[in-house]
Scaffold this motif. Structure first.
Motif, PDB file in Angstrom:
ATOM      1  N   VAL A  24      -7.713 -21.593  63.191  1.00 44.27           N
ATOM      2  CA  VAL A  24      -7.805 -20.384  62.357  1.00 44.27           C
ATOM      3  C   VAL A  24      -6.677 -20.367  61.331  1.00 44.27           C
ATOM      4  O   VAL A  24      -6.907 -20.128  60.136  1.00 44.27           O
ATOM      5  CB  VAL A  24      -7.768 -19.102  63.234  1.00 44.27           C
ATOM      6  N   VAL A  28      -7.113 -20.511  57.227  1.00 43.90           N
ATOM      7  CA  VAL A  28      -6.593 -19.442  56.374  1.00 43.90           C
ATOM      8  C   VAL A  28      -5.599 -19.996  55.352  1.00 43.90           C
ATOM      9  O   VAL A  28      -5.628 -19.619  54.176  1.00 43.90           O
ATOM     10  CB  VAL A  28      -5.936 -18.335  57.234  1.00 43.90           C
ATOM     11  N   GLU A  74      -9.269  -8.452  56.171  1.00 42.86           N
ATOM     12  CA  GLU A  74      -9.920  -9.374  57.109  1.00 42.86           C
ATOM     13  C   GLU A  74      -9.079 -10.629  57.309  1.00 42.86           C
ATOM     14  O   GLU A  74      -8.983 -11.150  58.422  1.00 42.86           O
ATOM     15  CB  GLU A  74     -11.308  -9.747  56.603  1.00 42.86           C
ATOM     16  N   ILE A  75      -8.454 -11.096  56.247  1.00 46.20           N
ATOM     17  CA  ILE A  75      -7.610 -12.293  56.344  1.00 46.20           C
ATOM     18  C   ILE A  75      -6.378 -11.994  57.199  1.00 46.20           C
ATOM     19  O   ILE A  75      -5.993 -12.808  58.046  1.00 46.20           O
ATOM     20  CB  ILE A  75      -7.216 -12.798  54.940  1.00 46.20           C
ATOM     21  N   ARG A  77      -6.209  -9.842  59.539  1.00 49.12           N
ATOM     22  CA  ARG A  77      -6.710  -9.758  60.916  1.00 49.12           C
ATOM     23  C   ARG A  77      -6.900 -11.161  61.498  1.00 49.12           C
ATOM     24  O   ARG A  77      -6.575 -11.404  62.656  1.00 49.12           O
ATOM     25  CB  ARG A  77      -8.023  -8.967  60.954  1.00 49.12           C
ATOM     26  N   CYS A  78      -7.401 -12.084  60.711  1.00 52.25           N
ATOM     27  CA  CYS A  78      -7.566 -13.468  61.178  1.00 52.25           C
ATOM     28  C   CYS A  78      -6.216 -14.098  61.507  1.00 52.25           C
ATOM     29  O   CYS A  78      -6.078 -14.799  62.513  1.00 52.25           O
ATOM     30  CB  CYS A  78      -8.294 -14.309  60.129  1.00 52.25           C
ATOM     31  N   GLY A  82      -5.138 -15.323  65.092  1.00 44.27           N
ATOM     32  CA  GLY A  82      -4.659 -16.700  65.219  1.00 44.27           C
ATOM     33  C   GLY A  82      -3.316 -16.757  65.919  1.00 44.27           C
ATOM     34  O   GLY A  82      -3.096 -17.595  66.799  1.00 44.27           O
ATOM     35  N   LEU A 103     -12.194 -10.390  66.317  1.00 42.66           N
ATOM     36  CA  LEU A 103     -12.552 -10.812  64.971  1.00 42.66           C
ATOM     37  C   LEU A 103     -13.715 -10.007  64.389  1.00 42.66           C
ATOM     38  O   LEU A 103     -13.823  -9.859  63.176  1.00 42.66           O
ATOM     39  CB  LEU A 103     -12.897 -12.302  64.950  1.00 42.66           C
ATOM     40  N   SER A 104     -14.584  -9.508  65.244  1.00 41.86           N
ATOM     41  CA  SER A 104     -15.795  -8.853  64.751  1.00 41.86           C
ATOM     42  C   SER A 104     -15.748  -7.329  64.784  1.00 41.86           C
ATOM     43  O   SER A 104     -16.712  -6.684  64.385  1.00 41.86           O
ATOM     44  CB  SER A 104     -17.007  -9.353  65.541  1.00 41.86           C
TER      45      SER A 104
END
Length: 149
Positions: A24, A28, A74-75, A77-78, A82, A103-104
């Motif tokens: 992840v 990114v 969203e990034i 959050r990723c 990660g 993630l969702s």
């Protein structure tokens, strides 16, 4: 490779979670963990991401900084997920079903702890006082052939 596998040879489902977290962060950032270099420090990608996270600058990790504000959340959050996946201790890492939920959905996430392999590498040649010294490893092996009389 997860720290527990690299150090002790122990593999578990949390080892896969660690690898997923590395992946992840690589996606990114657009950079690989292995061979990652930064001019300000000697950390790998995980250490760099951790450092930026702690300094409140996680967006400096992303490959394409020109994103709209909805994608940036969203990034971030990723990156957060990660970092949760690459925590040093396996019991601190979430399981994969939790990762999918994280993630969702918009559930609140715990603060990540220090990642595994958060160490600085040796200084590049020329910056170290022992840069002229070379180390060699010799593996000696004996081979015996059995032949009938």
């Amino acid at each position: 490779m997860s720290p527990e596998y690299a150090v002790d040879g122990l593999f578990s489902l949390k080892s896969d979670v660690f690898s997923f977290g590395v992946l992840v962060l690589e996606i990114v950032s657009g950079k690989k963990n292995r061979g990652f270099n930064h001019p300000d420090h000697h950390h790998n990608l995980l250490g760099h991401a951790w450092r930026l996270w702690n300094e409140g600058r996680p967006l400096e990790l992303i490959n394409e900084p020109e994103q709209d504000s909805s994608t940036l959340s969203e990034i971030i959050r990723c990156i957060h997920v990660g970092l949760l996946c690459v925590q040093k201790r396996p019991e601190d890492r979430p399981n994969m079903s939790s990762v999918i939920v994280m993630l969702s959905s918009g559930i609140s996430l715990p603060q990540p702890k220090q990642p595994g392999f958060f160490t600085e590498r040796n200084l590049p040649e020329g910056e170290s006082s022992s840069s002229n010294q070379k180390s060699f490893c010799t593996n000696e092996i004996t081979v015996s052939y059995l032949e009938p009389r």
